[in-house]
Design an enzyme around this catalytic site. Structure first.
Site, PDB file in Angstrom:
ATOM      1  N   TYR A  59       0.831  -1.220   0.000  1.00  0.00           N
ATOM      2  CA  TYR A  59       0.000   0.000   0.000  1.00  0.00           C
ATOM      3  C   TYR A  59       0.857   1.257   0.000  1.00  0.00           C
ATOM      4  CZ  TYR A  59      -3.899  -3.104   0.406  1.00  0.00           C
ATOM      5  OH  TYR A  59      -4.810  -4.102   0.126  1.00  0.00           O
ATOM      6  N   ARG A  62       1.482   1.930  -3.542  1.00  0.00           N
ATOM      7  CA  ARG A  62       0.292   2.490  -4.208  1.00  0.00           C
ATOM      8  C   ARG A  62       0.194   3.996  -3.932  1.00  0.00           C
ATOM      9  NH1 ARG A  62       0.625  -1.916  -5.222  1.00  0.00           N
ATOM     10  NH2 ARG A  62       1.220  -0.898  -7.134  1.00  0.00           N
ATOM     11  N   ASP A  99      -8.665   4.686  -4.395  1.00  0.00           N
ATOM     12  CA  ASP A  99      -8.044   5.976  -4.731  1.00  0.00           C
ATOM     13  C   ASP A  99      -9.027   7.099  -4.394  1.00  0.00           C
ATOM     14  OD1 ASP A  99      -9.745   6.784  -7.060  1.00  0.00           O
ATOM     15  OD2 ASP A  99      -8.851   5.047  -8.045  1.00  0.00           O
ATOM     16  N   HIS A 114     -14.837  -0.142  -0.261  1.00  0.00           N
ATOM     17  CA  HIS A 114     -13.610  -0.897   0.055  1.00  0.00           C
ATOM     18  C   HIS A 114     -12.577  -0.049   0.795  1.00  0.00           C
ATOM     19  CE1 HIS A 114     -14.463  -4.014  -3.388  1.00  0.00           C
ATOM     20  NE2 HIS A 114     -15.271  -4.141  -2.354  1.00  0.00           N
ATOM     21  N   CYS A 125      -8.205   0.856  18.545  1.00  0.00           N
ATOM     22  CA  CYS A 125      -9.194   1.814  19.070  1.00  0.00           C
ATOM     23  C   CYS A 125     -10.241   2.231  18.042  1.00  0.00           C
ATOM     24  CB  CYS A 125      -8.489   3.039  19.642  1.00  0.00           C
ATOM     25  SG  CYS A 125      -7.829   4.166  18.388  1.00  0.00           S
ATOM     26  N   GLY A 181     -16.709   0.445 -15.272  1.00  0.00           N
ATOM     27  CA  GLY A 181     -15.318   0.032 -15.102  1.00  0.00           C
ATOM     28  C   GLY A 181     -15.071  -1.029 -14.051  1.00  0.00           C
ATOM     29  N   ASN A 208     -18.345   0.073 -19.803  1.00  0.00           N
ATOM     30  CA  ASN A 208     -17.100  -0.640 -19.501  1.00  0.00           C
ATOM     31  C   ASN A 208     -16.289  -0.792 -20.790  1.00  0.00           C
ATOM     32  OD1 ASN A 208     -15.501  -1.834 -17.491  1.00  0.00           O
ATOM     33  ND2 ASN A 208     -16.209  -3.896 -17.953  1.00  0.00           N
ATOM     34  N   LEU A 209     -15.046  -1.179 -20.633  1.00  0.00           N
ATOM     35  CA  LEU A 209     -14.221  -1.399 -21.824  1.00  0.00           C
ATOM     36  C   LEU A 209     -14.720  -2.604 -22.612  1.00  0.00           C
ATOM     37  CD1 LEU A 209     -11.728  -0.163 -23.150  1.00  0.00           C
ATOM     38  CD2 LEU A 209     -10.317  -1.778 -21.866  1.00  0.00           C
TER      39      LEU A 209
HETATM   40  N1  APR Z   1     -12.328   2.221 -19.322  1.00  0.00           N
HETATM   41  C1  APR Z   1     -13.353   1.464 -18.853  1.00  0.00           C
HETATM   42  N2  APR Z   1     -13.193   0.230 -18.357  1.00  0.00           N
HETATM   43  C2  APR Z   1     -11.941  -0.261 -18.314  1.00  0.00           C
HETATM   44  C3  APR Z   1     -10.822   0.461 -18.791  1.00  0.00           C
HETATM   45  C4  APR Z   1     -11.053   1.767 -19.305  1.00  0.00           C
HETATM   46  N3  APR Z   1     -10.070   2.527 -19.785  1.00  0.00           N
HETATM   47  N4  APR Z   1      -9.720  -0.306 -18.620  1.00  0.00           N
HETATM   48  C5  APR Z   1     -10.132  -1.456 -18.087  1.00  0.00           C
HETATM   49  N5  APR Z   1     -11.476  -1.442 -17.893  1.00  0.00           N
HETATM   50  C6  APR Z   1     -12.351  -2.487 -17.341  1.00  0.00           C
HETATM   51  C7  APR Z   1     -11.859  -3.887 -17.570  1.00  0.00           C
HETATM   52  O1  APR Z   1     -12.307  -4.361 -18.833  1.00  0.00           O
HETATM   53  C8  APR Z   1     -12.502  -4.635 -16.400  1.00  0.00           C
HETATM   54  O2  APR Z   1     -13.800  -5.096 -16.752  1.00  0.00           O
HETATM   55  O3  APR Z   1     -12.369  -2.307 -15.940  1.00  0.00           O
HETATM   56  C9  APR Z   1     -12.617  -3.559 -15.320  1.00  0.00           C
HETATM   57  C10 APR Z   1     -11.624  -3.712 -14.187  1.00  0.00           C
HETATM   58  O4  APR Z   1     -11.883  -4.905 -13.500  1.00  0.00           O
HETATM   59  P1  APR Z   1     -11.008  -5.334 -12.234  1.00  0.00           P
HETATM   60  O5  APR Z   1      -9.581  -5.217 -12.534  1.00  0.00           O
HETATM   61  O6  APR Z   1     -11.509  -6.664 -11.794  1.00  0.00           O
HETATM   62  O7  APR Z   1     -11.368  -4.205 -11.147  1.00  0.00           O
HETATM   63  P2  APR Z   1     -12.629  -4.118 -10.206  1.00  0.00           P
HETATM   64  O8  APR Z   1     -13.829  -4.703 -10.851  1.00  0.00           O
HETATM   65  O9  APR Z   1     -12.709  -2.716  -9.732  1.00  0.00           O
HETATM   66  O10 APR Z   1     -12.192  -5.044  -9.011  1.00  0.00           O
HETATM   67  C11 APR Z   1     -13.046  -5.191  -7.903  1.00  0.00           C
HETATM   68  O11 APR Z   1     -11.353  -6.433  -6.812  1.00  0.00           O
HETATM   69  O12 APR Z   1      -9.237  -6.964  -6.016  1.00  0.00           O
HETATM   70  C12 APR Z   1     -10.340  -6.260  -5.847  1.00  0.00           C
HETATM   71  O13 APR Z   1     -10.622  -4.813  -4.097  1.00  0.00           O
HETATM   72  C13 APR Z   1     -10.273  -4.829  -5.454  1.00  0.00           C
HETATM   73  O14 APR Z   1     -12.015  -3.164  -5.611  1.00  0.00           O
HETATM   74  C14 APR Z   1     -11.331  -4.185  -6.311  1.00  0.00           C
HETATM   75  C15 APR Z   1     -12.233  -5.352  -6.661  1.00  0.00           C
END
Ligand code: APR
Length: 243
Positions: A59, A62, A99, A114, A125, A181, A208-209
């Protein structure tokens, strides 16, 4: 865009994809954090019990990355601020991200389910406070003056996310649910779309992507980079509702 003819409350779930174009890695993409680290080594209570300094270091890296690279919100974060400002029915953002890019952009009604990477939690505490610098095992809690209890204020695998009651209430009462995302792999967030579709007539939209795990449950989906897809969707939504 399909018809969205009422101005009810909007709930937005965001994941790592919304911060990708700001320069932060996602977790499960091929260049994501979980391709470089084992979850079991850095993101569980057991990992912290076994190797607290190793987890702190993950962390610390990060936090350092965010400040050294001057990571800033992108057009998708800013579009959500505009929606919150102009939508009459109320907007709640539930983010899985640790973030602070939604806050940096100016979002106000925001839940960090999260936790937050730039906060420290004292497990002795319960004190939570802003702490953007490195954290080490010998650091002393400023509230209770004890060492050994401080941890990043993040929810690890196996722990319960924050504010679940408030989140459930918002989900069942919303008129539009937008997921942005997130891969839809981590529960309970991955189950929000189920909850919304089984308890309300809300429209459910994925931005989403690429299609997420729950993609077949969404009534609308738009695929592409968040910085492009989100602002267009928000502008269309506001124009459609004439606000
Ligand atoms: N724009 C939109 N979506 C995007 C982009 C982008 N530029 N780049 C990547 N993505 C999409 C990917 O296709 C994927 O579906 O974002 C998603 C990211 O997925 P993860 O990496 O699994 O992230 P997330 O879903 O936030 O993870 C959930 O997992 O490990 C834990 O605690 C961590 O909060 C996190 C949780």
């Amino acid at each position: 865009m399909a018809d969205f003819s009422h101005n009810g409350p909007i709930v937005i779930l965001t994941g790592a994809g919304i911060s990708r174009e700001s320069g932060l890695s996602t977790f499960r993409d091929s260049d994501g954090l979980w391709a470089q680290y084992n979850i079991e080594d850095v993101a569980t209570p057991q990992a912290f019990a076994r190797n607290p300094q190793g987890v702190h270091e993950f962390y610390n890296l990060r936090r350092r990355f965010m400040s050294e690279k001057d990571i800033r919100p992108n057009a998708a974060h800013h579009a959500l601020v505009r929606l919150e400002r102009d939508w009459p029915g109320g907007v709640l953002i539930i983010t899985q991200n640790i973030d602070d890019l939604h806050e940096q952009a100016g979002s106000k009604n925001l839940i960090h389910m999260h936790g937050q990477c730039n906060q420290v939690l004292c497990s002795l505490c319960g004190d939570v406070r802003h702490s953007p610098g490195d954290l080490f095992t010998d650091h002393i809690c400023k509230a209770c003056n004890q060492a050994g209890g401080l941890r990043p204020n993040v929810v690890w695998f196996g722990e319960t996310p924050y504010h679940m009651d408030r989140i459930a209430q918002a989900l069942v009462g919303c008129g539009l649910f937008i997921s942005i995302g997130t891969s839809g792999t981590v529960y309970p967030a991955a189950g929000f779309v189920d909850l919304v579709s089984s308890t309300s007539k809300a429209r459910i939209v994925e931005l989403n992507l690429e299609p997420s795990k729950g993609a077949n449950q969404y009534t609308q989906a738009y695929y592409g980079p968040a910085s492009e897809v989100v602002p267009v969707f928000i502008e269309d939504l506001l124009a459609l509702c004439d606000v």
